[in-house]
Enzyme design. Sequence first.
Site, PDB file in Angstrom:
ATOM      1  CG  ASP A 272      -1.934   1.069   1.276  1.00 18.87           C
ATOM      2  OD1 ASP A 272      -1.978   1.891   0.351  1.00 18.87           O
ATOM      3  OD2 ASP A 272      -2.723   1.092   2.249  1.00 18.87           O
TER       4      ASP A 272
ATOM      5  N   GLY B   3      -2.267  -4.702  -1.602  1.00 15.08           N
ATOM      6  CA  GLY B   3      -2.270  -3.259  -1.557  1.00 15.08           C
ATOM      7  C   GLY B   3      -3.233  -2.707  -0.528  1.00 15.08           C
ATOM      8  CG  HIS B   4      -5.807   1.415   0.284  1.00 13.51           C
ATOM      9  ND1 HIS B   4      -5.161   1.911   1.396  1.00 13.51           N
ATOM     10  CD2 HIS B   4      -7.020   2.032   0.255  1.00 13.51           C
ATOM     11  CE1 HIS B   4      -5.943   2.786   2.006  1.00 13.51           C
ATOM     12  NE2 HIS B   4      -7.082   2.878   1.339  1.00 13.51           N
ATOM     13  CG  PHE B   5      -9.549  -1.411  -0.991  1.00 18.24           C
ATOM     14  CD1 PHE B   5     -10.490  -1.184  -0.008  1.00 18.24           C
ATOM     15  CD2 PHE B   5      -9.199  -0.348  -1.811  1.00 18.24           C
ATOM     16  CE1 PHE B   5     -11.080   0.056   0.164  1.00 18.24           C
ATOM     17  CE2 PHE B   5      -9.782   0.904  -1.656  1.00 18.24           C
ATOM     18  CZ  PHE B   5     -10.722   1.113  -0.660  1.00 18.24           C
TER      19      PHE B   5
END
Length: 306
Positions: free
Chosen positions: A256, A282-284
Amino acid sequence: MTIASTAPTSAAPSTAPAYPVVEYKTADLDGLEIFYREAGPADAPVVLLLHGFPTSSHMFRNLIPYLADRFHVIAPDLPGYGQSAAPAHADFDYSFDSAADAVRKLLTKLGITRYAVNVFDYGAPTAWRLALADPDAITALIVQNGNAYDEGLDNDFWVPIKRYWADPSSENRDALRDLVKIDATRFQYTDGMGHPERISPDNWIADQAQLDRRGNDEIQMDYFLDYGTNPGLYPAVQEWLRAKQPPTLVVWGENDVIFPADGAHPYKRDLTDIEFHLFDSGHFLLEDRASEVFPLIHDFLARKLG
């Protein structure tokens, strides 16, 4: 002519588990309508799921039924997001104080005084305000790419945002508007993912439809500005972590670029009962690592909440 019946005459009882029902509700909180998803036994331990930017409780659509076999799950949309009310930014204080106040009022209306909480992105500073207001309310933490430390906020992504915190001029505000456009929304779902083929395009299409509502860009600019109040709270949050020692599960997408893994490791400084996992994601990470992360969350909650 004889037509054979297709109806079973002596079917064996089904052994398939019941699929939990998720209900979609809206609460009127002193004139502010807050939408939330609810599932699971009403008398079970409560798990509060708090989303981040640029999404809503939609990000937990798959996790909610997974947890609802033995937990009472509540997932609200913060003001200005999803199906919750989004008053014009000139008429409402879009801040993390206001977001926390809305969640607090919702929990009070539902009669909930103790709960585990999943903190992610904007959900983290919302939860920290809840914790500081009622230090004994939180029974356990699931930390998913949500900061409580200065580490992780010193990369290139934060440079223009910090410039806006220091000088909230129109020029610095306008410099952030690309962050609410489709390319940035898609980027948040796809960048750094170990398994990008698992990411449904429905995610960024649904989020972008909400971001593109008239006036919502100004709401997001207000939230970006108010995020600058969070680092000042971190010392108090860290003291709360040390004093209360909530059982904590860290599940973090280490690729991320918004909340990099530098922000995950410091939790180990202040917590003794901590389970720590970084993923090639990553982020999600709930989107591409559900098969690994969901069981970790369920098992952690089952052990810590009983």
